[in-house]
Structures are given as C-alpha cells and as structure tokens.
Write an enzyme that holds these catalytic residues in place. Structure first.
Site, PDB file in Angstrom:
ATOM      1  N   SER A 149     128.212  -1.952  25.641  1.00  0.00           N
ATOM      2  CA  SER A 149     127.361  -2.800  25.041  1.00  0.00           C
ATOM      3  C   SER A 149     127.491  -2.564  23.522  1.00  0.00           C
ATOM      4  CB  SER A 149     126.054  -2.540  25.214  1.00  0.00           C
ATOM      5  OG  SER A 149     125.151  -2.994  24.516  1.00  0.00           O
ATOM      6  N   TYR A 156     118.293   2.069  27.185  1.00  0.00           N
ATOM      7  CA  TYR A 156     119.428   1.379  27.315  1.00  0.00           C
ATOM      8  C   TYR A 156     120.623   1.927  26.295  1.00  0.00           C
ATOM      9  CZ  TYR A 156     122.490  -2.721  27.631  1.00  0.00           C
ATOM     10  OH  TYR A 156     123.380  -3.814  27.887  1.00  0.00           O
TER      11      TYR A 156
END
Length: 337
Positions: free
Chosen positions: A230, A243
């Site tokens: 990501s 995350y």
C-alpha cells in the site's frame, strides 16, 4: 475537425462533466445539495461518472446518473460509448496459458480485476474470498475461462489447506490481494481488536498462504508471488497505525522471501495509492482524520481496479522475468511527492 462536443453519458469522465457547459452546473448543483463543492471530486476526475455509484456505496444511484445524462442532453439518453480517451486495458492472449494462479480477495475490487485478467489471458484461476456470492458471479461472467471459486477465510489454517488442495499439484502464481483497512486510529487510540483484525488478514493470512504455496513452487523450481502492500507501506501519513504497520510487514515478508527463494521464485509487492474499489474505513478516528487530511489532499487521481491488475499481472507473468524483491508503487506518482 468540427469542434462538436461529445454527448455526455455515464461513461464520460467526471472531469469532462465538470468542464461541460450543461453538465458542469448539474454536477455542482447536485454536490451543493449535499453540502459539498467540486473539490471533493478531484481524486476521481478521470473516472467515468457511473463509477461513482459503486464508490458512493449507493449514495449516488443509477437512477440519478441516468437523470443527469438525460438533463445534460436535452431529455435524450445517448448510447454509452468508449470515449477513446485515457488508459485502455489491453488483454495479452495466452500470457497465462497452462498456468495456475491463486488470487485472494477475488470477489471484488483489485482481487476481482486481477483474477479476471489472468483468466481472460488463458490462466486457470483459483479465486479465493470470504464472499461466496461474489466468487460465483465472477465465475459466471468468465464461464468460458477456467475459474475455480473457493470460499475461504485466509485467517483460518483449515481454509488455507482447502485453497492449496483446490489448486492441485501445480501453483505458478500467487496474488495475495485480500486485505482490510483500519479506521485511521493513531497508536494511542488503537484497540487490540482493530490491531488484531488488521494483522490477522493483512499479515498472518498472507504469511500462511505463502508458506503453504512455496513448497509447491520449490518442487517445480519456479513461481511468482505478488503481495499487495500500500501507499501506507511507503509513508506514515496514509492510514492509521494498524494498517500502516501491517503493510510495512508485507514489504518485509516480500523482501525476505525474494532473497530466500530467488532466483527460481520471484516475489514482489505492488503498493497501490487511491483505488476505486468502494473499500472504505467507515467511521474514522477524529484525531487521525485531522492529522492526515492535508496530506491526503495531495493524492493524485485515483486508479481503477483494472489499472492495478495491470501492474499485478505484469509482475505475476513472465513479463516480469528479471524483477524480484521489488516494491512497485502503482500510485500515479503519489510516493514521489
């Protein structure tokens, strides 16, 4: 050259709607009714208007889009045609012929687009997701391709074993796409439940499936693994701590595995920026939202799931023959800001 404008349709990019003398006021009025201005559409300006139906999770309906199209065209509804602008997916026939590829998160978003592309390029796809309905829809849409739907939870070892059994004696590729987001909570706010949920899917599930697949690839002497990292793996300002930490862990797993198993098995990661998948954080930490807001406004126009699939399948295929241990930002240049 006649200089005539193309009629506005649901397939017309949002930026073109805003620039149009009839379409622009319609979109701005619609936004104003909900208390927004056109700046909220900046990240999606290259996407077709109709894609907002999915991204808004029903806040913008198909009926509203159809009404906008009719009003922008004097009551008529022109046929939706490819505008011929922007990126177009180009299928490479046979690129995955005689290959078996496992794709997780295959019921929607990036995983679905990746599974679809591999299948349409001749591969056998073991499509994995919690949502059985989405897998069945994918298989039905690709009924002329070889798609094996496997409803499974990658956090459960028994389900991991079912996935590998469904693949059979050969696994040529693995795309670890399944993932969950957090709620932008910083470290002083994050709950044990949020931390454990995010790591269970994004790290533990990826690790366990990779661990189960690698022996099959070692026996064959070849294979390609692509993990989804990501933008949050490249910076600290794109998500909450759970995350962000999970995607940094994905990069660590990628680099370790690339070193341990190369050159026969290639292991890479793709780091998406904003992607039009409808995957959202839900209720966000107010602290995290305030802290990241200014940085997130720098995000380039978001990509489609098919554009991310193009990056992923490049690395999965033999086109990526000399690439291993790489973390490929597929983020429109966000990571160089």
């Amino acid at each position: 050259m006649t200089g005539e404008r193309r009629p506005l349709t649901g397939a017309t990019p949002i930026g073109d709607w805003l620039a149009h003398p009839e379409g622009g006021p319609l979109i701005r009025n619609l936004l104003a009714e909900s208390g927004f201005d056109e700046s909220v559409l900046a990240p999606v300006r290259l996407l077709p208007l109709r894609q907002l139906v999915t991204l808004s999770r029903g806040a913008l309906t198909e009926e509203v889009v159809d009404d906008l199209v009719a009003r922008a065209n004097g009551g008529e509804t022109p046929a939706e045609e490819d505008t011929g602008t922007g990126w177009q997916e180009r299928i490479v026939p046979g690129r995955f012929a005689d290959r078996t590829v496992i794709v997780t998160g295959a019921a929607s978003g990036i995983g679905r687009a990746t599974a679809s592309r591999v299948a349409r390029e001749g591969g056998r796809v073991v499509a994995v997701d919690l949502v059985a309905e989405g897998l069945d829809t994918l298989a039905a849409e690709l009924d002329s391709s070889d798609v094996v739907p496997v409803p499974a939870d990658v956090t459960k070892q028994a389900d991991i074993e079912r996935v590998v059994a469904a693949a059979g004696d050969r696994v040529d590729g693995l795309a670890n796409v399944a993932g969950v987001v957090d709620d932008f909570t910083p470290v002083h706010e994050v709950s044990d439940a949020m931390w454990q949920r995010v790591f269970a899917v994004n790290v533990d599930g990826l690790f366990r499936l990779t661990r189960a697949v690698v022996p099959v690839m070692l026996s064959a002497g070849s294979g390609s693994i692509v993990n989804i990292a990501s933008e949050s793996a490249l910076r600290g300002s794109a998500a909450g701590v759970a995350y962000t930490a999970s995607k940094h862990a994905v990069v660590g797993i990628t680099r370790s595995a690339a070193f341990m198993y190369g050159p026969g098995i290639r292991v890479n990661a793709v780091a998406p920026g904003g992607v039009a998948t409808g995957m959202a954080a839900g209720e966000m930490s107010e602290f995290g939202r305030r802290r990241t807001a200014d940085f997130l406004t720098l995000m380039p126009p978001i990509a489609t799931a098919a554009q991310l699939a193009a990056s992923i399948t490049f690395l999965l295929s033999d086109d990526g023959v000399n690439v291993s241990g790489a973390v490929l930002p597929s983020d429109g240049g966000w990571s160089v800001q």
